[in-house]
Enzyme design. Sequence first.
Site, PDB file in Angstrom:
ATOM      1  CG  PHE A  69      -1.963  -0.869   1.210  1.00 16.80           C
ATOM      2  CD1 PHE A  69      -1.924  -2.313   1.311  1.00 16.80           C
ATOM      3  CD2 PHE A  69      -3.443  -0.634   0.920  1.00 16.80           C
ATOM      4  CE1 PHE A  69      -2.861  -3.271   1.082  1.00 16.80           C
ATOM      5  CE2 PHE A  69      -4.495  -1.425   0.696  1.00 16.80           C
ATOM      6  CZ  PHE A  69      -3.859  -2.799   0.732  1.00 16.80           C
TER       7      PHE A  69
ATOM      8  CB  ILE B 167      -2.486   5.435   1.219  1.00 13.35           C
ATOM      9  CG1 ILE B 167      -2.856   4.064   0.840  1.00 13.35           C
ATOM     10  CG2 ILE B 167      -3.505   6.376   1.419  1.00 13.35           C
ATOM     11  CD1 ILE B 167      -3.879   3.995  -0.209  1.00 13.35           C
TER      12      ILE B 167
ATOM     13  CE1 TYR C 235       2.929   7.038   5.569  1.00  6.86           C
ATOM     14  CE2 TYR C 235       4.030   4.816   5.444  1.00  6.86           C
ATOM     15  CZ  TYR C 235       3.590   5.936   6.167  1.00  6.86           C
ATOM     16  OH  TYR C 235       3.786   6.170   7.669  1.00  6.86           O
TER      17      TYR C 235
ATOM     18  CG  ASP D 172       4.483  -1.955   6.819  1.00 12.25           C
ATOM     19  OD1 ASP D 172       3.307  -2.697   6.672  1.00 12.25           O
ATOM     20  OD2 ASP D 172       4.984  -1.400   7.820  1.00 12.25           O
ATOM     21  CB  VAL D 173       5.059   0.704   0.779  1.00 12.08           C
ATOM     22  CG1 VAL D 173       4.663   2.186   1.712  1.00 12.08           C
ATOM     23  CG2 VAL D 173       5.747   0.810  -0.626  1.00 12.08           C
ATOM     24  CG  ASP D 174       7.466   1.699   6.271  1.00 12.56           C
ATOM     25  OD1 ASP D 174       7.009   0.589   5.817  1.00 12.56           O
ATOM     26  OD2 ASP D 174       7.511   2.171   7.305  1.00 12.56           O
TER      27      ASP D 174
ATOM     28  CG  HIS E  76       7.446  -7.014  16.157  1.00 10.47           C
ATOM     29  ND1 HIS E  76       8.825  -6.285  16.447  1.00 10.47           N
ATOM     30  CD2 HIS E  76       6.548  -5.985  15.892  1.00 10.47           C
ATOM     31  CE1 HIS E  76       8.291  -4.921  16.328  1.00 10.47           C
ATOM     32  NE2 HIS E  76       7.027  -4.612  16.280  1.00 10.47           N
TER      33      HIS E  76
ATOM     34  CD  GLU F 168       2.516  -5.191  14.911  1.00  7.12           C
ATOM     35  OE1 GLU F 168       3.217  -5.224  13.878  1.00  7.12           O
ATOM     36  OE2 GLU F 168       2.593  -4.739  15.945  1.00  7.12           O
TER      37      GLU F 168
HETATM   38  N1  UDP Z   1       0.309   3.430   4.742  1.00  7.52           N
HETATM   39  C1  UDP Z   1       0.250   4.277   3.711  1.00  7.52           C
HETATM   40  N2  UDP Z   1      -0.167   5.498   3.748  1.00  7.52           N
HETATM   41  C2  UDP Z   1       0.145   6.053   5.047  1.00  7.52           C
HETATM   42  C3  UDP Z   1      -0.173   5.296   5.996  1.00  7.52           C
HETATM   43  C4  UDP Z   1       0.461   4.014   6.123  1.00  7.52           C
HETATM   44  O1  UDP Z   1       0.378   3.852   2.410  1.00  7.52           O
HETATM   45  O2  UDP Z   1      -0.260   7.554   5.358  1.00  7.52           O
HETATM   46  C5  UDP Z   1       0.785   2.018   4.553  1.00  7.52           C
HETATM   47  C6  UDP Z   1       2.055   1.805   4.173  1.00  7.52           C
HETATM   48  O3  UDP Z   1       2.104   0.693   3.465  1.00  7.52           O
HETATM   49  C7  UDP Z   1       3.039   1.519   5.393  1.00  7.52           C
HETATM   50  C8  UDP Z   1       1.698   0.618   6.356  1.00  7.52           C
HETATM   51  O4  UDP Z   1       0.583   1.465   5.874  1.00  7.52           O
HETATM   52  O5  UDP Z   1       3.971   0.791   5.304  1.00  7.52           O
HETATM   53  C9  UDP Z   1       1.882   0.682   7.676  1.00  7.52           C
HETATM   54  O6  UDP Z   1       2.156   2.025   8.125  1.00  7.52           O
HETATM   55  P1  UDP Z   1       3.542   2.511   8.658  1.00  7.52           P
HETATM   56  O7  UDP Z   1       4.490   1.763   7.928  1.00  7.52           O
HETATM   57  O8  UDP Z   1       3.768   3.907   8.652  1.00  7.52           O
HETATM   58  O9  UDP Z   1       3.558   1.673  10.165  1.00  7.52           O
HETATM   59  P2  UDP Z   1       4.947   1.320  11.020  1.00  7.52           P
HETATM   60  O10 UDP Z   1       5.901   0.105  10.219  1.00  7.52           O
HETATM   61  O11 UDP Z   1       5.613   2.459  11.290  1.00  7.52           O
HETATM   62  O12 UDP Z   1       4.475   0.958  12.445  1.00  7.52           O
HETATM   63 MN    MN Z   2       6.283   0.200   8.151  1.00  7.69          MN
END
Ligand code: UDP
Ligand code: MN
Length: 333
Positions: free
Chosen positions: A101, A103, A106, A191-193, A213, A283
């Site tokens: 995702f 969005i 991101y 996740d995309v990040d 985790h 989660e």
């Molecule tokens: N995400 C997105 N846009 C946003 C927030 C979240 O696309 O504004 C998606 C994205 O794929 C991201 C995932 O939801 O990797 C989970 O959010 P995030 O990575 O911020 O959570 P964390 O890994 O920091 O707990």
């Molecule tokens: Mn993430």
Amino acid sequence: MGAKNMGREKETGSLQVRHRAKPGGCTCEGDRESTDEVYTQKWVVTPRMVYAQPKALVPSRKDVLVLTPWLAPIIWEGTFNIDILNEQFRLQNSTIGLTVFAIKKYVVFVKLFLETAEQHFMVGHKVTYYVFTDRPADVPQVPLGTGRKLVVLTVRNYTRWQDVSMHRMEMISQFSERRFLHEVDYLVCADVDMKFRDHVGVEILSALFGTLHPGFYSSSREAFTYERRPQSQAYIPWDEGDFYYMGAFFGGSVVEVHRLTKACHEAMVKDKANGIEAVWHDESHLNKYLLYHKPTKVLSPEYMWDQKLLGWPSIMKKLRYVAVPKNHQAIRN
Ligand code: UDP
Ligand code: MN
């Protein structure tokens, strides 16, 4: 069986029936039980291969748990022979969908994610990237290898980042029925990040898998950040729990991922109606689901790491899929 498989039809003996191969289209709900059967009975005849012999008296790893009490493998470097697994999954002509995702802001993570996936994710297999986004025009063109394609799925956004994260379950569930069941055999939901920095291949594939985790793999269950309020559908009592799984990497057969995402989404809808939101959102619900639907493989934290936060301990022989540093405040708003 696709044309590509024809030369090897005799060797495979595959009992697999794909939804997409069925004449007359799919009645997804009605087909689920029978599809399950063939997924678990799928088998191939492995060709002659020369490789190091497995030794019944020599453990593959002495420093980590490699098998759950319900006999699901825990995937660490040193526990598998990728050549054997590649043969098996190639003979099955397996197709893997990777959902991600992007969005709002991101979308900036997509380029590195896809570029590194091209280097490390399921190389040599058929892969479809499904990028869910509200900004389709901002999804970059990344050169893809043969047998690999990108599908951009335009979806709505949500104001709160928690809602963006949670509604992934709903969207994956809906698109499983609409597309994924007909298009791929396995789904990997990520996740995309993040970026791939080492091999992530078919060793992860199974009916249902979750990932340890990286912050909790050595913790006792009381320390897991499960939802502890009985009012939530994600509630887990203090004396239960196997592992703490990360919401950022899970998957399995399309049928199982459909079940998981649908169940988690429905649990979140119930929570919302009851005026409660689980402490770690999707989660928390994933953890509840995997407690009572035991995964058939568990991925070690090699498959989900944050080097900035956790360094590089010696039990991690490889860091395969790792966090890309981000400014939470800036990127989420
Ligand atoms: N995400 C997105 N846009 C946003 C927030 C979240 O696309 O504004 C998606 C994205 O794929 C991201 C995932 O939801 O990797 C989970 O959010 P995030 O990575 O911020 O959570 P964390 O890994 O920091 O707990
Ligand atoms: Mn993430």
